[in-house]
Design a protein around this motif. Structure first.
Motif, PDB file in Angstrom:
ATOM      1  N   THR A  78       0.783  -1.267   0.043  1.00 53.03           N
ATOM      2  CA  THR A  78       0.097  -0.151   0.016  1.00 53.03           C
ATOM      3  C   THR A  78       1.003   1.214   0.006  1.00 53.03           C
ATOM      4  O   THR A  78       0.267   2.416  -0.062  1.00 53.03           O
ATOM      5  CB  THR A  78      -0.714   0.125   1.107  1.00 53.03           C
ATOM      6  N   LYS A  79       2.116   1.052  -0.194  1.00 53.29           N
ATOM      7  CA  LYS A  79       3.095   2.199  -0.165  1.00 53.29           C
ATOM      8  C   LYS A  79       2.599   3.330  -1.225  1.00 53.29           C
ATOM      9  O   LYS A  79       2.238   3.268  -2.593  1.00 53.29           O
ATOM     10  CB  LYS A  79       4.367   2.011  -0.410  1.00 53.29           C
ATOM     11  N   SER A  80       2.621   4.590  -0.969  1.00 51.18           N
ATOM     12  CA  SER A  80       2.351   5.447  -1.997  1.00 51.18           C
ATOM     13  C   SER A  80       3.024   5.584  -3.139  1.00 51.18           C
ATOM     14  O   SER A  80       4.327   5.523  -2.925  1.00 51.18           O
ATOM     15  CB  SER A  80       2.251   7.072  -1.357  1.00 51.18           C
ATOM     16  N   MET A 223     -10.317  11.210  -7.530  1.00 49.47           N
ATOM     17  CA  MET A 223      -9.179  10.787  -7.061  1.00 49.47           C
ATOM     18  C   MET A 223      -8.441   9.390  -7.176  1.00 49.47           C
ATOM     19  O   MET A 223      -7.469   9.295  -6.829  1.00 49.47           O
ATOM     20  CB  MET A 223      -8.889  11.493  -5.537  1.00 49.47           C
ATOM     21  N   LYS A 224      -9.195   8.540  -7.735  1.00 50.25           N
ATOM     22  CA  LYS A 224      -8.765   7.384  -7.727  1.00 50.25           C
ATOM     23  C   LYS A 224      -7.598   6.885  -8.535  1.00 50.25           C
ATOM     24  O   LYS A 224      -6.944   5.791  -8.316  1.00 50.25           O
ATOM     25  CB  LYS A 224     -10.034   6.382  -8.457  1.00 50.25           C
ATOM     26  N   ASP A 225      -6.879   7.989  -9.468  1.00 41.27           N
ATOM     27  CA  ASP A 225      -5.550   7.884  -9.994  1.00 41.27           C
ATOM     28  C   ASP A 225      -4.648   8.617  -9.261  1.00 41.27           C
ATOM     29  O   ASP A 225      -3.732   9.043 -10.004  1.00 41.27           O
ATOM     30  CB  ASP A 225      -6.002   7.926 -11.520  1.00 41.27           C
ATOM     31  N   ASN A 226      -4.910   9.491  -8.187  1.00 38.42           N
ATOM     32  CA  ASN A 226      -4.181  10.330  -7.543  1.00 38.42           C
ATOM     33  C   ASN A 226      -2.949   9.463  -6.954  1.00 38.42           C
ATOM     34  O   ASN A 226      -2.839   8.781  -6.211  1.00 38.42           O
ATOM     35  CB  ASN A 226      -4.669  10.791  -6.248  1.00 38.42           C
ATOM     36  N   GLU A 227      -1.672   9.823  -7.409  1.00 35.49           N
ATOM     37  CA  GLU A 227      -0.485   9.205  -6.848  1.00 35.49           C
ATOM     38  C   GLU A 227       0.119   9.510  -5.698  1.00 35.49           C
ATOM     39  O   GLU A 227       0.960   8.511  -5.230  1.00 35.49           O
ATOM     40  CB  GLU A 227       0.829   9.409  -8.125  1.00 35.49           C
ATOM     41  N   LYS A 228      -0.500  10.713  -5.083  1.00 31.99           N
ATOM     42  CA  LYS A 228      -0.335  10.667  -3.859  1.00 31.99           C
ATOM     43  C   LYS A 228      -0.713   9.753  -2.748  1.00 31.99           C
ATOM     44  O   LYS A 228      -0.577   9.461  -1.627  1.00 31.99           O
ATOM     45  CB  LYS A 228      -0.619  12.141  -3.501  1.00 31.99           C
ATOM     46  N   ARG A 234      -6.317   3.952  -3.578  1.00 26.97           N
ATOM     47  CA  ARG A 234      -6.925   4.033  -4.944  1.00 26.97           C
ATOM     48  C   ARG A 234      -7.837   2.809  -5.275  1.00 26.97           C
ATOM     49  O   ARG A 234      -8.767   2.970  -5.854  1.00 26.97           O
ATOM     50  CB  ARG A 234      -5.663   4.228  -5.897  1.00 26.97           C
ATOM     51  N   LEU A 235      -7.514   1.626  -4.814  1.00 26.85           N
ATOM     52  CA  LEU A 235      -8.302   0.573  -5.256  1.00 26.85           C
ATOM     53  C   LEU A 235      -9.677   0.995  -4.555  1.00 26.85           C
ATOM     54  O   LEU A 235     -10.614   0.551  -4.980  1.00 26.85           O
ATOM     55  CB  LEU A 235      -7.662  -0.711  -4.670  1.00 26.85           C
ATOM     56  N   HIS A 236      -9.713   1.253  -3.398  1.00 28.16           N
ATOM     57  CA  HIS A 236     -10.978   1.407  -2.621  1.00 28.16           C
ATOM     58  C   HIS A 236     -11.726   2.586  -3.215  1.00 28.16           C
ATOM     59  O   HIS A 236     -12.899   2.543  -3.208  1.00 28.16           O
ATOM     60  CB  HIS A 236     -10.493   1.870  -1.078  1.00 28.16           C
ATOM     61  N   LEU A 237     -11.273   3.543  -3.738  1.00 30.03           N
ATOM     62  CA  LEU A 237     -11.937   4.676  -4.377  1.00 30.03           C
ATOM     63  C   LEU A 237     -12.467   4.006  -5.948  1.00 30.03           C
ATOM     64  O   LEU A 237     -13.520   4.438  -6.148  1.00 30.03           O
ATOM     65  CB  LEU A 237     -10.974   5.752  -4.757  1.00 30.03           C
ATOM     66  N   TYR A 238     -11.884   2.929  -6.409  1.00 28.73           N
ATOM     67  CA  TYR A 238     -12.047   2.226  -7.555  1.00 28.73           C
ATOM     68  C   TYR A 238     -13.395   1.644  -7.155  1.00 28.73           C
ATOM     69  O   TYR A 238     -14.522   1.610  -7.750  1.00 28.73           O
ATOM     70  CB  TYR A 238     -11.288   1.568  -8.389  1.00 28.73           C
ATOM     71  N   SER A 256     -11.450  -7.873  -3.978  1.00 25.57           N
ATOM     72  CA  SER A 256     -10.787  -9.203  -3.972  1.00 25.57           C
ATOM     73  C   SER A 256      -9.313  -8.963  -4.279  1.00 25.57           C
ATOM     74  O   SER A 256      -8.539  -9.469  -3.845  1.00 25.57           O
ATOM     75  CB  SER A 256     -11.408 -10.095  -4.814  1.00 25.57           C
ATOM     76  N   ASN A 257      -9.324  -7.799  -5.066  1.00 22.08           N
ATOM     77  CA  ASN A 257      -7.783  -7.531  -5.697  1.00 22.08           C
ATOM     78  C   ASN A 257      -7.283  -6.926  -4.337  1.00 22.08           C
ATOM     79  O   ASN A 257      -6.037  -6.945  -4.088  1.00 22.08           O
ATOM     80  CB  ASN A 257      -7.948  -6.633  -6.702  1.00 22.08           C
TER      81      ASN A 257
END
Length: 750
Positions: A78-80, A223-228, A234-238, A256-257
């Motif tokens: 989960t590292k940024s 923000m689902k593709d926000n690199e920060k 990001r997966l939770h936002l997807y 699941s991913n």
């Protein structure tokens, strides 16, 4: 280095609590010192919610980003991806050591991330335990409302902090700098209610056009593709993105991913199991649970002071038990559920009770189920008021007691329906009693209140009580006590808030309107009461429930006409159980039954729509009396055929199967299996068709073989055998029913 220094403070604060001479009122554990031990925030220093027995993270790990990758699988996966100092400075870990990123160093209300993480953790534990960990709600309106209010307190805290982290840029675009707060606040609403539920709640309950809830959701989804953000975030936002589009199956795939990458993410595990229940997808629930089971099991060892290697271990174990029970591993599920109850009944008993319900139902252990869910085990779920979880469990208890006691359980089962379902439909105005208008009530008063007028006041939470602390801001003159009967209509009406009167977040979250899942459970239970002879098809409860479904259909139509990506335009496309339940009650003016022959759910939908018309519970203008006897006979036969095709997975309009169906829903789930068995046997008992009776006999044979301890199953089997002319074995089945229960197992077809 702000976040790093804050984390150091939190760890130092925690260790000093354990090593210093602290009075018992300051530190307190729940059952067997296992789960929700936390530090109350008080300045200075500031400490977030932490489990006092979670393993201490090395400070060098918190500073060194390379070491952070290697510390455990959470941080490695989960590292940024931005990998910069700015991202790490505003990143804290939640209760389960998962990073939570804030996209600004402080909110518009001058709050720091460490000020808000406490509130996030409070509500996270409340959601995962289904509301069990808190009993701070007021008891003015009864136990059920107290449970809902307890969850509303932490929920309101979370939303108010979320609002403080929302701002407008120079172009007026909404930006939310704490996106995971929005996921925790709104994802469960989308799971159980769908997009239309959130939109209706936004327009008629929230009513803040300057900052609407769906605007917040759309902002964080952007923000689902926000690199920060970390990969997990990001997966939770997807996942939230798909839920907002009513694409529950896609959201489940994303979750699941997440579990593959972050097996310790209890939030993702809980969401995935809930979505699988809504979809009727037992296999996915089982897969998600087993994919992380070894990870949690490897961290079940206890240290000298009783703590486990991973925080909140009992929560993860209980969720895994539910998944195992969904997949048919009943022995393992029961052992795991009982173990978590022994370790931490005060925190996870609601989840463990669901696992036991699946086990008892599958194995026909009606007596144990009735005792657990209507007797001594009521305490397991009674305070689980988050999103009507206590009502769902109460409905399960009603089914168990009918399995055990048959006709003798009629009165108890009806009372349970009224307490857990009719109550919700009535107070929300979905019964038509308030002319269909929105009804909002004030939250109940209580002896210990958590005030939400300011963000700083919101930080005082349920976990502060563990250290003997109370909120000094409470106006004692406004505190009332009492345990009122919910039938006291006058008291309830006095609590109604006028359209022009101010309302709080706590008010609207305490008195939520029924979700789709609630009406599904209510429909299946009322059908069971009807075919068992407890109530008539013309009972007022059916009229009220039908009105509620019509109201929900109107809401669904209003908000789903513009849903992007809803290609097939099927209402409740995300919830096949909702389509089935509504088809039973609504006539052709409200529900358009699909005539596709390639999916299991479509077969069931067609069958139950006919069933509702023939039983006169759908409100259809075409009643049985207007049809000739042979036509009615043919329709009963057709119902049995359609339901049997759904059970077997093969379309058989003739003697030989000609087309394999798409299995889009599991027909042996906890709710649907019982419903289909009763529907098939009831329809077959209304006809003398030999093929239909043989199908019913095979269904009953399966029931008494796999669930031999259920008196109701034997009684139903006896009825079918009697219709087939097998009098001797029918009498044996009736005797078995009486021997196993306290009376006859039911009155199906009588």
């Amino acid at each position: 280095m702000l976040a790093t220094s804050n984390l150091m403070i939190r760890q130092t604060f925690k260790v000093s609590k354990l090593t210093s001479a602290t009075t018992p009122s300051r530190i307190m554990s729940t059952s067997r010192r296992n789960s929700f031990i936390v530090a109350k925030r008080r300045p200075p220093p500031v400490a977030s919610v932490l489990n006092s027995f979670r393993p201490v993270i090395n400070q060098d790990v918190l500073i060194n980003n390379n070491a952070l990758q290697k510390s455990n699988c959470h941080h490695f996966s989960t590292k940024s991806s931005a990998g910069n100092k700015e991202a790490l400075q505003n990143q804290l870990v939640d209760f389960f050591d998962e990073p939570i990123t804030f996209l600004a160093s402080e909110s518009a209300a001058k709050q720091f991330p460490v000020d808000s993480i406490l509130v996030y953790d409070n509500h996270l534990l409340q959601v995962l335990s289904k509301g069990k960990v808190s009993k701070d709600g007021g008891d003015e309106f009864g136990i059920n409302v107290k449970a809902a209010h307890s969850s509303a307190i932490t929920w309101a805290e979370l939303i108010l902090h979320l609002l403080n982290w929302c701002r407008r840029d120079d172009e007026g675009k909404l930006i939310c700098d704490a996106p995971m707060f929005a996921v925790l606040a709104f994802a469960p609403l989308l799971v159980h209610g769908g997009r239309s539920y959130l939109m209706n709640f936004d327009d008629h309950y929230w009513k803040r056009k300057s900052l609407s809830l769906h605007d917040i959701v759309q902002s964080v989804v952007g923000m689902k593709d926000n690199e920060k953000l970390t990969r997990r975030e990001r997966l939770h936002l997807y996942s939230l993105h798909h839920l907002f589009r009513n694409e529950h199956a896609k959201a489940l795939s994303v979750l699941s991913n997440i579990l593959e990458l972050c097996p310790g993410d209890a939030w993702a595990l809980s969401l995935s199991i809930d979505i699988a229940e809504v979809l009727g997808d037992k296999k996915s629930a089982f897969k998600c649970a087993t994919s992380v089971a070894s990870y949690w099991n490897e961290r079940s060892q206890r240290g000298a002071i009783g703590g486990t290697v991973i925080p909140g271990h009992s929560i993860g174990s209980s969720l895994i038990a539910v998944g195992l029970a969904s997949g048919g591993r009943y022995r393992e599920a029961e052992l795991l559920a009982e173990r978590t109850l022994t370790m931490d009944a005060s925190g996870v008993s609601g989840i463990a009770a669901m696992a036991l319900a699946k086990v008892y139902s599958a194995e026909g252990r009606a007596s144990e189920g009735a005792s657990t869910f209507t007797g001594h085990g009521v305490d397991y779920y009674e305070s689980c008021g988050y999103l009507f979880y206590d009502s769902q469990m109460g409905g399960i208890g009603a089914k168990f007691i009918m399995d055990r006691d048959g006709a003798n359980a009629d009165r108890v089962a009806i009372r349970l329906y009224d307490d857990h379902f009719a109550r919700i439909i009535e107070y929300s105005g979905y019964d038509g009693g308030k002319n269909g208008s929105v009804v909002i009530r004030r939250h109940p008063s209580k002896t210990s209140r958590i005030l939400l007028e300011t963000a700083t006041g919101a930080a005082t939470s349920i976990f502060g009580r563990l250290f003997g602390k109370t909120n000094n801001s409470v106006n004692e003159s406004n505190v009332t006590q009492g345990n009122y009967d919910m039938d006291d209509i006058e008291l309830m009406d006095d609590a109604i808030i006028g359209e022009s009167e101010p309302r709080t977040v706590e008010d609207i979250l305490t008195w939520l309107p029924p979700t789709v899942s609630v009406l599904v459970d209510a429909t299946f239970l009322l059908f069971r009461l009807t075919v068992s002879g407890a109530i008539e098809a013309g009972d007022d409860r059916w009229h009220i429930l039908r009105f509620a479904w019509k109201h929900l259909h109107d809401i669904e139509r209003k908000y789903e006409t513009d849903t992007v990506g809803n290609d097939d335009k099927v209402l409740y496309g995300h919830a096949p159980l909702a389509r089935i339940a509504s088809a039973l009650l609504l006539d052709n003016d409200f529900v358009q039954v699909s005539h596709r022959d390639d999916a299991v759910s479509m077969k069931i939908e067609q069958a139950v729509h006919k069933l509702g018309q023939l039983m006169n519970i759908s409100g259809s203008k075409t009643v049985v009396g207007e049809k000739n006897e042979q036509l009615v006979e043919d329709e009963w036969v057709d119902i049995v055929r359609l339901l049997n095709e759904a059970r077997t997975g093969w379309a058989r309009p003739s003697a030989q199967p000609i087309n394999q169906l798409s299995i889009d829903i599991d027909t042996d789930g906890l709710a649907l299996q019982s419903f289909m068995e009763h529907a098939i046997c009831h329809a077959a008992s209304q006809t003398d068709n030999y093929d239909s009776l043989c199908i019913a006999r095979s269904v009953c044979s399966e029931s008494v073989t796999l669930r031999a301890n259920s008196p109701e199953n034997w009684h139903r089997y006896g009825i079918i055998l009697e219709k087939l002319g097998d009098g001797d074995n029918a009498r044996n089945a009736f005797h078995a029913s009486v021997s196993l229960g306290t009376g006859e197992g039911g009155r199906i077809g009588s």
